[in-house]
Write an enzyme that holds these catalytic residues in place. Structure first.
Site, PDB file in Angstrom:
ATOM      1  N   LYS A  22     -22.707   4.022  38.497  1.00  0.00           N
ATOM      2  CA  LYS A  22     -23.815   3.090  38.226  1.00  0.00           C
ATOM      3  C   LYS A  22     -24.880   3.211  39.306  1.00  0.00           C
ATOM      4  CE  LYS A  22     -23.498  -1.387  39.497  1.00  0.00           C
ATOM      5  NZ  LYS A  22     -24.639  -1.759  40.361  1.00  0.00           N
ATOM      6  N   ASN A  23     -24.440   3.212  40.564  1.00  0.00           N
ATOM      7  CA  ASN A  23     -25.423   3.197  41.651  1.00  0.00           C
ATOM      8  C   ASN A  23     -26.179   4.511  41.809  1.00  0.00           C
ATOM      9  OD1 ASN A  23     -24.700   0.590  42.062  1.00  0.00           O
ATOM     10  ND2 ASN A  23     -23.718   0.893  44.046  1.00  0.00           N
ATOM     11  N   CYS A 116     -29.435 -13.149  44.750  1.00  0.00           N
ATOM     12  CA  CYS A 116     -28.454 -12.800  43.729  1.00  0.00           C
ATOM     13  C   CYS A 116     -27.106 -13.338  44.155  1.00  0.00           C
ATOM     14  CB  CYS A 116     -28.400 -11.306  43.519  1.00  0.00           C
ATOM     15  SG  CYS A 116     -27.560 -10.488  44.850  1.00  0.00           S
ATOM     16  N   ARG A 121     -31.599 -11.316  48.924  1.00  0.00           N
ATOM     17  CA  ARG A 121     -31.693  -9.848  48.979  1.00  0.00           C
ATOM     18  C   ARG A 121     -33.106  -9.486  49.416  1.00  0.00           C
ATOM     19  NH1 ARG A 121     -27.062  -7.644  45.911  1.00  0.00           N
ATOM     20  NH2 ARG A 121     -27.872  -5.600  46.346  1.00  0.00           N
ATOM     21  N   ASP A 308     -18.533  -2.570  48.584  1.00  0.00           N
ATOM     22  CA  ASP A 308     -18.257  -2.755  47.156  1.00  0.00           C
ATOM     23  C   ASP A 308     -16.762  -2.684  46.825  1.00  0.00           C
ATOM     24  OD1 ASP A 308     -20.928  -3.082  46.681  1.00  0.00           O
ATOM     25  OD2 ASP A 308     -21.262  -1.104  45.827  1.00  0.00           O
ATOM     26  N   ARG A 400     -21.626  -5.302  33.985  1.00  0.00           N
ATOM     27  CA  ARG A 400     -22.735  -4.626  34.668  1.00  0.00           C
ATOM     28  C   ARG A 400     -22.280  -3.313  35.295  1.00  0.00           C
ATOM     29  NH1 ARG A 400     -24.070  -7.660  39.238  1.00  0.00           N
ATOM     30  NH2 ARG A 400     -25.100  -5.718  39.709  1.00  0.00           N
TER      31      ARG A 400
END
Ligand code: UD1
Length: 419
Positions: A22-23, A116, A121, A308, A400
């Protein structure tokens, strides 16, 4: 609103192929804006964040199509430079479209990303760097209005106070087609930065030093389209490995980025499970109760332990023999999942950036709500190891970042349904 229902206690065993990252996908999709011609991205994960990125691309005039895990993006038709606030708010990482739009059109209007799940952020480093590249930036009523002073950004020497992943990406995206040379000192070294640079090089960009702390980009007038395969998702890998380790199972992970996962794997090995790696496979066997990790687990920029992966490993270690200590150094509010784990029977005490996890012998099923993407994944792991049934709500957070998590868990023999 959908939820996951999990009946815990099953041994997990099987083989999984890792989805694309994803990143990596998000900045690479933004980078496609810089290209005249079609970009074909293989291994693009089907995630709500990826669809949000494609809506942003559509909003500025790109054509995007998806077929299974291949995305085709054509940016020939870009004719707008403003992204609506609503789209920007769908995903915090939308801020990387700022550098890409500046690189493509020399101007853009985006909106200030709100806070968030992980706390505030800030984007101060992004803005300061772009200003150094001769971009005028005004903030007005929640909008960020950016314009390259001479119609095209100019290369600059930029030293980041902290190796921010997003700021490094924004600078690279703006610099790839800027006039002259950009040097980034103290750049982020995450593997996804290398993936973005690999994609840009395939499109004709001149970038050196990615993966190291000094990146040098010589701007090109124009980039062309290309065909590219996105790297595997190391955090999804860390999640399924933590899950199977906790559930005393066996896992073969294929399409794995073994080298990039080393900072996680070296900690996982300390829990006593057997981990074997070959070129792009990881094999894990976890027969008995995990051991607590003796050294403090400090989240740090790559090649440190990834923030993460903190929540998912914590869920596994909540069942270990002994006490493990985490230290979260990247985000201020990254322990929000601990309340849910405690509700499920874990013994976790949070003191500022430290979390003390005393391993318990069993967890019990509970009704919990996902607090954020990785925190939600941690709750799934706890639910799969718990006695009884767990209901996890707010799973939009989990969607997500994980493609069909319930399907992957079922493939491994777990009992998890989406209703
Ligand atoms: C990216 C990842 C995220 C990961 C994080 C750290 C994506 C889409 N997201 O997020 O999954 O957890 O890297 O590896 O790739 N900061 C500032 N000012 C700035 C920018 C950042 O103070 O201008 C701070 C942040 O608040 C945070 C820290 O720096 O405390 C790290 O942020 P950063 O590396 O930028 O993370 P993201 O790019 O947002």
């Amino acid at each position: 609103m959908q939820k996951f229902i999990i009946n815990g206690g099953r041994r997990l065993r099987g083989e999984l192929a890792l989805q694309g990252s994803k990143n990596s996908s998000l900045p690479i999709m933004a980078a496609a804006l810089l290209c005249r011609g079609e970009c074909t991205l293989h291994s693009c994960p089907r995630l709500t964040d990826v669809y949000a990125a494609s809506r942003i691309l559509n909003c500025v005039g790109c054509r995007c199509s998806f077929s299974d895990n291949t995305a085709v993006i054509n940016a020939e038709t870009v004719d707008r430079t403003q992204v609506s606030e609503e789209l920007m708010r769908e995903m915090r990482s939308s801020i990387i479209f700022m550098g890409a739009m500046l690189g493509r059109a020399g101007e853009c209007v985006v909106s200030v990303p709100g806070g968030c799940e992980l706390g505030p952020r800030p984007i101060d480093m992004h803005l300061a760097a772009l200003r150094k590249m001769s971009v005028e930036i005004r903030e007005s009523g929640g909008s960020i209005i950016c314009r390259a002073v001479c119609g095209r950004a100019k290369g600059a020497k930029i030293s980041l106070a902290f190796p921010s992943v997003g700021a490094t990406e924004n600078i690279i995206l703006c610099a790839a087609t800027a006039e002259g040379e950009t040097v980034i000192n103290n750049a982020a070294r995450e593997p996804e930065i290398c993936d973005l640079c690999g994609f840009l090089r395939a499109c004709g960009a001149d970038i050196k030093g990615d993966g190291e702390s000094r990146i040098i980009i010589r701007g090109k007038q124009q980039l062309h389209g290309c065909e590219y395969t996105i790297m595997p998702d190391r955090i999804v890998g860390a999640t399924y490995l933590s899950m199977v380790a906790a559930a005393k199972g066996e896992l073969i992970l294929t399409n794995a980025c073994v080298q990039e996962m080393e900072p996680f794997l070296s900690v996982l090995e300390q829990t006593g499970c057997s981990v074997y790696t070959s070129e792009n496979r990881i094999y894990l066997r976890s027969g008995t109760r995990l051991r607590a990790v003796k050294e403090r687990i400090r989240t740090m920029p790559h090649p440190g332990f990834p923030t993460d992966a903190q929540a998912v490993l914590m869920a596994a270690l909540s069942l270990a023999d002994g006490t493990s200590i985490f230290e979260e150094n990247i985000f201020d509010c990254r322990y929000r999942h601990t309340d849910a784990l405690v509700k499920m029977g874990a013994d976790i005490e949070v003191l500022g950036k430290v979390a003390v996890v005393k391993g318990v012998s069993s967890l019990c099923g509970a009704n919990v709500a996902a607090t954020d993407l990785r925190g939600g994944a941690a709750m799934v792991i706890a639910g799969l190891c718990a006695e009884g049934t767990s209901v996890i709500t707010r799973i939009c957070h989990i969607d997500r970042g994980y493609e069909n998590m319930e399907e992957a868990v079922r493939l491994l023999g777990g009992d998890m349904r989406r209703v």
